[in-house]
Design a protein around this motif. Structure first.
Motif, short mmCIF file in Angstrom:
data_model
loop_
_atom_site.label_atom_id
_atom_site.label_comp_id
_atom_site.label_asym_id
_atom_site.label_seq_id
_atom_site.Cartn_x
_atom_site.Cartn_y
_atom_site.Cartn_z
N VAL A 108 0.84 -1.20 0.00
CA VAL A 108 0.00 0.00 0.00
C VAL A 108 0.88 1.25 0.00
CG1 VAL A 108 -1.63 1.34 1.40
CG2 VAL A 108 -2.05 -1.09 1.02
N ASP A 109 1.90 1.28 0.85
CA ASP A 109 2.78 2.45 0.91
C ASP A 109 3.59 2.64 -0.37
OD1 ASP A 109 1.90 3.21 3.37
OD2 ASP A 109 3.77 2.81 4.44
N LEU A 110 3.87 1.56 -1.08
CA LEU A 110 4.60 1.66 -2.33
C LEU A 110 3.81 2.46 -3.37
CD1 LEU A 110 7.35 0.47 -3.18
CD2 LEU A 110 6.10 -1.38 -4.28
N PHE A 111 2.48 2.37 -3.32
CA PHE A 111 1.62 3.08 -4.26
C PHE A 111 1.01 4.34 -3.66
CE2 PHE A 111 1.79 -1.19 -5.98
CZ PHE A 111 2.01 -0.94 -7.32
N THR A 112 1.61 4.85 -2.59
CA THR A 112 1.14 6.06 -1.93
C THR A 112 2.10 7.20 -2.24
OG1 THR A 112 0.16 4.76 -0.15
CG2 THR A 112 0.54 7.08 0.30
N GLY A 117 -1.96 9.30 -9.83
CA GLY A 117 -1.63 9.11 -11.23
C GLY A 117 -0.18 8.69 -11.42
N TRP A 118 0.27 8.80 -12.66
CA TRP A 118 1.65 8.44 -13.01
C TRP A 118 2.57 9.62 -12.66
CZ3 TRP A 118 2.98 3.61 -14.23
CH2 TRP A 118 1.96 2.75 -14.63
N THR A 119 2.63 9.94 -11.39
CA THR A 119 3.34 11.15 -10.96
C THR A 119 4.70 10.87 -10.34
OG1 THR A 119 2.27 11.07 -8.79
CG2 THR A 119 1.15 12.33 -10.53
N ASN A 120 4.96 9.61 -10.01
CA ASN A 120 6.21 9.25 -9.35
C ASN A 120 6.46 10.12 -8.12
OD1 ASN A 120 8.42 7.60 -9.05
ND2 ASN A 120 9.72 8.75 -10.46
N SER A 121 5.41 10.36 -7.33
CA SER A 121 5.51 11.26 -6.19
C SER A 121 5.61 10.53 -4.85
CB SER A 121 4.32 12.23 -6.18
OG SER A 121 3.10 11.51 -6.01
N SER A 136 9.98 3.15 -4.98
CA SER A 136 8.59 3.62 -5.01
C SER A 136 8.02 3.34 -6.38
CB SER A 136 8.50 5.12 -4.68
OG SER A 136 9.12 5.89 -5.67
N SER A 137 6.72 3.34 -6.46
CA SER A 137 6.05 3.10 -7.73
C SER A 137 5.85 4.42 -8.46
CB SER A 137 4.69 2.45 -7.48
OG SER A 137 3.92 2.42 -8.65
N PRO A 138 5.99 4.43 -9.78
CA PRO A 138 5.67 5.65 -10.52
C PRO A 138 4.16 5.91 -10.55
CG PRO A 138 6.30 3.90 -12.04
CD PRO A 138 6.52 3.38 -10.65
N LEU A 139 3.36 4.84 -10.36
CA LEU A 139 1.91 4.97 -10.33
C LEU A 139 1.46 5.15 -8.89
CD1 LEU A 139 -0.90 4.86 -11.62
CD2 LEU A 139 -0.81 2.37 -11.38
N ILE A 140 0.83 6.27 -8.60
CA ILE A 140 0.35 6.57 -7.25
C ILE A 140 -1.16 6.39 -7.24
CG2 ILE A 140 0.20 8.31 -5.43
CD1 ILE A 140 3.07 7.20 -6.04
N LEU A 141 -1.63 5.45 -6.41
CA LEU A 141 -3.06 5.14 -6.31
C LEU A 141 -3.70 5.71 -5.05
CD1 LEU A 141 -2.84 1.41 -7.42
CD2 LEU A 141 -3.49 3.39 -8.82
N ILE A 142 -2.88 6.07 -4.07
CA ILE A 142 -3.38 6.57 -2.79
C ILE A 142 -2.63 7.85 -2.47
CG2 ILE A 142 -3.63 6.06 -0.33
CD1 ILE A 142 -3.20 3.05 -1.29
N ARG A 143 -3.39 8.88 -2.15
CA ARG A 143 -2.78 10.14 -1.74
C ARG A 143 -2.44 10.04 -0.26
NH1 ARG A 143 -3.13 15.46 -0.57
NH2 ARG A 143 -2.15 16.80 -2.08
N GLY A 144 -1.20 10.14 0.06
CA GLY A 144 -0.75 9.96 1.44
C GLY A 144 -1.19 11.08 2.36
N VAL A 145 -1.24 10.77 3.64
CA VAL A 145 -1.59 11.79 4.63
C VAL A 145 -0.36 12.63 4.94
CG1 VAL A 145 -3.46 10.45 5.65
CG2 VAL A 145 -1.17 10.21 6.56
#
Length: 199
Positions: A108-112, A117-121, A136-145
């Motif tokens: 989950v944290d890998l995609f946060t 989107g494909w933001t690598n953030s 980290s994943s270039p695809l972000i599916l969860i906006r972190g807190v």
């Protein structure tokens, strides 16, 4: 980092994945499995205890996303828990369940990240600690807190992130439960069909 909402749902998914009972039996025999469910939810949230310790000791989040967010610690914690409390028949099956719960947190944290989107953030995780390379994943599916300080932690932005996680992960959970319910009905239909033919 994702909030405990996402990680708790992931712990529930691991429980559902490894639960041997069908959904109706889960609802009638809840006292026999509620402790296991609670433990898997706790294990799925365990890597973020470094945030609490860091905040209590240092007053900041400097230790967060450090060694506790690695496969090395996931293996170590899973081995220790498997030795202490077997929640499945056999040591190795118990290890796999604990590792899956702990690993769900890392996934989950890998995609946060900070934007979807494909933001690598993503902030990155030291998956192979003690090697200090972050992944980290270039695809972000969860906006972190946000968690820089207490004001950021209790901000409206984090409330929105929590609602997003609740809706997204709640929806996925509803789909999983529906699929399990459909599967249980099919199994019951097959069993009833066989017993009806044998009479």
């Amino acid at each position: 980092m994702a909030s405990p909402i996402a990680h708790s749902f992931a712990g529930l998914w691991i429980f559902l994945l490894f639960a041997k009972q069908l959904p109706r039996r889960l609802s009638t025999q809840w006292r026999s499995w509620v402790a296991q469910l609670g433990l898997l939810i706790l294990v799925a949230n365990l890597p973020d205890f470094d945030f609490i310790i860091s905040f209590a000791l240092l007053g900041n989040h400097r230790l967060h996303h450090d060694f506790s967010h690695s496969l090395t610690i996931a293996i170590l914690v899973s081995l220790i828990l498997s030795r202490i409390w077997r929640i499945a028949p056999g040591f190795w099956l118990t290890f796999v369940i604990y590792f899956s719960a702990y690993g769900s947190h890392l996934l989950v944290d890998l995609f946060t990240g900070s934007s979807l989107g494909w933001t690598n953030s993503g902030s990155g995780l030291p998956l192979f600690w003690p090697w200090h390379q972050n992944f980290s994943s270039p695809l972000i599916l969860i906006r972190g807190v946000r968690h820089l300080d207490l004001d950021a932690l209790f901000s409206m932005e984090n409330v929105r992130s929590g609602i997003y996680e609740l809706v997204t992960f709640g929806g996925i959970t509803a789909v999983i439960l529906f699929i399990r319910w459909r599967y249980a009905r099919r199994v019951d239909d097959v069993v009833i069909g066989r017993s009806g033919r044998s009479m």
